[in-house]
Design a protein around this motif. Sequence first.
Motif, PDB file in Angstrom:
ATOM      1  N   GLN A 297       0.846  -1.184   0.000  1.00  0.00           N
ATOM      2  CA  GLN A 297       0.000   0.000   0.000  1.00  0.00           C
ATOM      3  C   GLN A 297       0.882   1.235   0.000  1.00  0.00           C
TER       4      GLN A 297
ATOM      5  N   THR B 159      -7.226 -12.356  -4.375  1.00  0.00           N
ATOM      6  CA  THR B 159      -6.978 -11.158  -3.578  1.00  0.00           C
ATOM      7  C   THR B 159      -7.829 -11.094  -2.329  1.00  0.00           C
TER       8      THR B 159
ATOM      9  N   ARG C 202      -4.836  -0.828  -1.284  1.00  0.00           N
ATOM     10  CA  ARG C 202      -3.970  -1.984  -1.151  1.00  0.00           C
ATOM     11  C   ARG C 202      -3.878  -2.724  -2.484  1.00  0.00           C
ATOM     12  N   GLU C 203      -2.680  -3.102  -2.837  1.00  0.00           N
ATOM     13  CA  GLU C 203      -2.426  -3.753  -4.128  1.00  0.00           C
ATOM     14  C   GLU C 203      -1.922  -5.165  -3.901  1.00  0.00           C
TER      15      GLU C 203
ATOM     16  N   ARG D 221      -3.032   5.506  -1.636  1.00  0.00           N
ATOM     17  CA  ARG D 221      -3.537   4.530  -2.597  1.00  0.00           C
ATOM     18  C   ARG D 221      -4.094   3.319  -1.871  1.00  0.00           C
TER      19      ARG D 221
END
Length: 123
Positions: free
Chosen positions: A39, A107, A45-46, A43
């Motif tokens: 993260q 995810t 969370r990726e 932005r």
Amino acid sequence: QVQLVESGGGLVQAGDSLRLSCAARGPTFDMYTLGWFRQAPGRGREFLGNVRFDGSPTNVDSLRGRFTISRDNSEKALYLQMNNLQPEDTAVYYCAAGRYVRRETPTRDYDYWGQGTQVTVSS
């Protein structure tokens, strides 16, 4: 229950490499899917990828070739090898464990999270 502790973050220059580690505690570690997320400031969370309990990986196409995830059940550890780091990789990196993460939705459904480790890449 699984406890996760990340390490290996730091300040590096663009083009450098880092290897993050995630040490896990828990009696059923090898039954969990383990994943990496990050993260960046401001932005969301990726998802970076995961390795399922059977060793099969889910990789993110945009990171293929730079980021590699691996796990060692004997060491109860998850690793993230990051090469050719760029300033846009600056973020807090988290590992996570999920007992029932579905292959179709990699995810989601993580039950346990580490505290995160900061990676800062200068240009």
